[in-house]
Scaffold this motif. Structure first.
Motif, mmCIF file in Angstrom:
data_model
loop_
_atom_site.group_PDB
_atom_site.id
_atom_site.type_symbol
_atom_site.label_atom_id
_atom_site.label_comp_id
_atom_site.label_asym_id
_atom_site.label_seq_id
_atom_site.Cartn_x
_atom_site.Cartn_y
_atom_site.Cartn_z
ATOM 1 N N ALA A 90 0.922 -1.157 -0.117
ATOM 2 C CA ALA A 90 0.115 0.013 -0.294
ATOM 3 C C ALA A 90 0.845 1.244 0.045
ATOM 4 N N GLU A 91 1.839 1.167 0.816
ATOM 5 C CA GLU A 91 2.952 2.525 0.669
ATOM 6 C C GLU A 91 3.492 2.556 -0.563
ATOM 7 N N ARG A 92 3.808 1.535 -1.183
ATOM 8 C CA ARG A 92 4.573 1.475 -2.389
ATOM 9 C C ARG A 92 3.560 2.155 -3.355
ATOM 10 N N ALA A 93 2.319 1.788 -3.454
ATOM 11 C CA ALA A 93 1.129 2.470 -4.239
ATOM 12 C C ALA A 93 1.117 3.791 -3.983
ATOM 13 N N ARG A 94 1.118 4.243 -2.698
ATOM 14 C CA ARG A 94 0.666 5.522 -2.493
ATOM 15 C C ARG A 94 2.021 6.398 -3.169
ATOM 16 N N ALA A 95 3.202 5.960 -2.951
ATOM 17 C CA ALA A 95 4.498 6.608 -3.556
ATOM 18 C C ALA A 95 4.461 6.894 -4.962
ATOM 19 N N TYR A 96 3.812 5.644 -5.700
ATOM 20 C CA TYR A 96 3.952 5.784 -6.999
ATOM 21 C C TYR A 96 2.586 7.080 -7.500
ATOM 22 N N GLU A 196 -3.836 22.424 -1.839
ATOM 23 C CA GLU A 196 -4.812 22.767 -0.964
ATOM 24 C C GLU A 196 -6.116 21.836 -1.109
ATOM 25 N N THR A 197 -6.183 21.482 -2.602
ATOM 26 C CA THR A 197 -7.460 20.331 -2.660
ATOM 27 C C THR A 197 -7.122 19.227 -1.965
ATOM 28 N N LEU A 198 -5.957 18.802 -1.930
ATOM 29 C CA LEU A 198 -5.684 17.384 -1.271
ATOM 30 C C LEU A 198 -6.013 17.593 0.342
ATOM 31 N N ALA A 199 -5.413 18.857 0.885
ATOM 32 C CA ALA A 199 -5.784 18.996 2.304
ATOM 33 C C ALA A 199 -7.250 18.872 2.427
ATOM 34 N N ALA A 200 -7.878 19.481 1.652
ATOM 35 C CA ALA A 200 -9.440 19.685 2.046
ATOM 36 C C ALA A 200 -9.983 18.160 1.781
ATOM 37 N N GLU A 201 -9.558 17.548 0.583
ATOM 38 C CA GLU A 201 -9.931 16.048 0.680
ATOM 39 C C GLU A 201 -9.518 15.128 1.615
ATOM 40 N N SER A 202 -8.350 15.314 2.218
ATOM 41 C CA SER A 202 -8.089 14.519 3.354
ATOM 42 C C SER A 202 -8.989 14.660 4.685
ATOM 43 N N GLY A 203 -9.301 15.835 4.756
ATOM 44 C CA GLY A 203 -10.115 16.274 5.851
ATOM 45 C C GLY A 203 -11.627 15.719 5.535
ATOM 46 N N ARG A 204 -12.194 15.442 4.545
ATOM 47 C CA ARG A 204 -13.410 14.667 4.297
ATOM 48 C C ARG A 204 -13.406 13.300 4.312
ATOM 49 N N SER A 205 -12.016 12.666 3.805
ATOM 50 C CA SER A 205 -12.084 11.186 3.564
ATOM 51 C C SER A 205 -11.204 10.639 4.694
ATOM 52 N N GLY A 206 -10.355 11.365 5.412
ATOM 53 C CA GLY A 206 -9.826 10.558 6.657
ATOM 54 C C GLY A 206 -8.439 10.216 6.222
ATOM 55 N N PHE A 207 -8.289 10.187 4.783
ATOM 56 C CA PHE A 207 -6.900 9.512 4.369
ATOM 57 C C PHE A 207 -5.633 10.639 4.449
ATOM 58 N N GLU A 208 -4.452 10.118 4.352
ATOM 59 C CA GLU A 208 -3.351 11.100 4.652
ATOM 60 C C GLU A 208 -3.469 12.257 3.484
ATOM 61 N N SER A 209 -2.961 13.388 3.534
ATOM 62 C CA SER A 209 -3.164 14.612 2.757
ATOM 63 C C SER A 209 -1.936 14.507 1.580
ATOM 64 N N ARG A 210 -1.929 13.763 0.562
ATOM 65 C CA ARG A 210 -1.309 13.437 -0.274
ATOM 66 C C ARG A 210 -1.964 12.779 -1.409
ATOM 67 N N PRO A 211 -1.439 12.821 -2.696
ATOM 68 C CA PRO A 211 -1.984 12.138 -3.862
ATOM 69 C C PRO A 211 -2.277 10.881 -3.655
ATOM 70 N N GLY A 212 -1.412 10.035 -2.761
ATOM 71 C CA GLY A 212 -1.738 8.510 -2.571
ATOM 72 C C GLY A 212 -3.184 8.481 -2.070
ATOM 73 N N LEU A 213 -3.756 9.417 -1.306
ATOM 74 C CA LEU A 213 -5.199 9.122 -0.881
ATOM 75 C C LEU A 213 -6.183 8.858 -1.989
ATOM 76 N N LEU A 214 -5.829 8.968 -3.087
ATOM 77 C CA LEU A 214 -6.451 8.590 -4.205
ATOM 78 C C LEU A 214 -6.467 6.959 -4.363
ATOM 79 N N TYR A 215 -5.214 6.425 -4.039
ATOM 80 C CA TYR A 215 -5.178 4.802 -4.121
ATOM 81 C C TYR A 215 -6.108 4.352 -2.958
ATOM 82 N N ASP A 216 -5.897 4.876 -1.688
ATOM 83 C CA ASP A 216 -6.634 4.421 -0.737
ATOM 84 C C ASP A 216 -8.420 4.509 -0.981
ATOM 85 N N GLN A 217 -8.693 5.469 -1.622
ATOM 86 C CA GLN A 217 -10.267 5.732 -2.017
ATOM 87 C C GLN A 217 -10.420 4.660 -2.940
ATOM 88 N N LEU A 218 -9.641 4.436 -3.802
ATOM 89 C CA LEU A 218 -10.126 3.248 -4.991
ATOM 90 C C LEU A 218 -10.017 1.954 -4.458
#
Length: 414
Positions: A90-96, A196-218
């Motif tokens: 999972a962490e490798r995917a988030r880095a990708y 700014e967008t990732l920070a806002a989405e992190s607050g809504r989703s509960g995932f880390e504030s980084r593009p890797g949160l998209l992986y967690d959501q998928l």
């Protein structure tokens, strides 16, 4: 509002509305272009021949940002994987995801004057255009340029992205008064908005504030399979605030969506959407990003289906191929000597034609290579491919290899 944007975020809507514009041009109703479909076979032959030359073993990869990371025949993914040794899948995917999202958003055309040097001394190599942007952003990521904590460099954190400015980005891209880059300020502002967008989405989703949160959501809920349309839909929803240079529809920021008089009100499933008549979605950069996230998902054990739901990318190489090859013919040759904006009807129409005609080229290429759509999805035709053929024919037509259409770019669409 959500339902209106959902129609415009569906790749099926892209194809339907592009087809409506293409039909209008074929019916001789356009003041900008006419079509010569008799030249499509010549285009397909060029693309098929180039595909055989570039991939003689028949193993054609997807068109994605990862191909630019391989510029110069260097296996840079291996460098990244070595640095990620020992982390969880999972962490490798988030880095990708972190790497790809940032790199793709930096991928708008850099202009003919810019290049980037990798290495030092006699062993240095210079890369330009998309390869240069790809290698530069990859090396910056590896060096922790987008991470908030130097102890964890292989990340792109919202807090770090929000503090980037044009000067910092210029240093990453080796920009100087003699090595100028088009749209540098626009790219920097784009990454700030991404943070700014990732920070806002992190607050809504509960995932880390980084593009890797998209992986967690998928993969939330233990999913091990997703569709390409789901990837695109998530990108268009989460990253919607990032796109300030596109259009607003019904008061909502819609991104790479444009008005055109021949774009009808077609909706997927054969229906009519009377709330969005005349709006043409294209979502080029988001689709490029979606294509570029498919392989990271696959490498991390997630199956991706429905690749051909996404469209061909309506940008200057694919679209330039069609103009240079004489398929898309400007009615006034002087239009190719002008500079255009992404919002100009000339550019919108050209891009719509590109989407439709890439599907037609793909059918002809598959026939020449003896492969089905399942064996050779559109993403592989693009890589094999139409994008390279667009660059090739541009070099044949113009000494600097520039595309046939000149567009003023702010670094966020082209």
């Amino acid at each position: 509002m959500t339902e209106i944007l959902a129609t415009l975020r569906d790749p099926a809507t892209i194809r339907l509305r592009c087809a409506a514009i293409t039909q209008a041009v074929a019916d001789d109703r356009s003041g900008w272009f006419r079509l010569d479909r008799s030249r499509l076979d010549e285009v397909a032959e060029r693309v098929a021949a180039l595909t055989r030359e570039r991939f003689p073993d028949g193993r054609i990869p997807l068109h994605s940002r990862w191909r630019h990371f391989e510029a110069g025949g260097v296996d840079r993914r291996a460098l990244l994987d070595a640095s990620l040794a020992g982390v969880t899948t999972a962490e490798r995917a988030r880095a990708y995801f972190d790497l790809v999202v940032v790199s793709v958003l930096l991928d708008a055309g850099a202009g003919p004057a810019w290049s980037w040097r990798e290495g030092e001394g006699d062993g240095a190599t210079r890369y330009s255009r998309s390869e240069g942007l790809g290698v530069a952003s990859f090396r910056a990521f590896l060096a922790g340029a987008f991470a908030f904590d130097a102890a964890e460099p292989l990340r792109a954190d919202a807090a770090a992205l929000r503090r980037l400015d044009a000067a910092a980005l210029g240093a990453i891209f080796q920009v100087t008064p003699t090595n100028t880059m088009v749209g540098l300020d626009g790219r920097a502002a784009l990454l700030v908005r991404l943070g700014e967008t990732l920070a806002a989405e992190s607050g809504r989703s509960g995932f880390e504030s980084r593009p890797g949160l998209l992986y967690d959501q998928l993969v939330a809920g233990g999913r091990d399979a997703v569709t390409a349309s789901e990837i695109l839909g998530l990108l268009l929803r989460v990253l919607a605030p990032v796109w300030t240079s596109g259009s607003s529809v019904a008061g909502q920021r819609a991104g790479d969506v444009w008005p055109h008089r021949f774009a009808d009100a077609s909706a997927p499933g054969g229906g009519i959407d009377r709330r969005t008549p005349g709006w043409l979605p294209l979502h080029k950069l988001s689709q490029w990003l979606a294509y570029s996230l498919i392989e990271p998902l696959q490498w991390c054990g997630v199956r991706v289906t429905g690749l051909d739901a996404l469209t061909g990318l309506p940008e200057y190489r694919n679209g330039g191929l069609l103009i240079d090859a004489g398929v898309v013919v400007p009615r006034d040759p002087r239009s190719l000597a002008m500079r255009w904006k992404p919002s100009d009807e000339f550019v919108i129409e050209w891009r719509a034609l590109t989407v439709t005609l890439l599907d037609e080229v793909a059918e002809r290429v598959r026939a020449r290579l003896g492969q089905s759509a399942e064996q050779l999805p559109l993403a592989c035709v693009l890589e094999g491919g139409t994008w390279a053929a667009g660059r090739q024919i541009a070099l044949e037509r113009r000494a600097d290899g520039s595309p046939p259409v000149a567009i003023d770019s702010d670094g966020t669409i082209f």
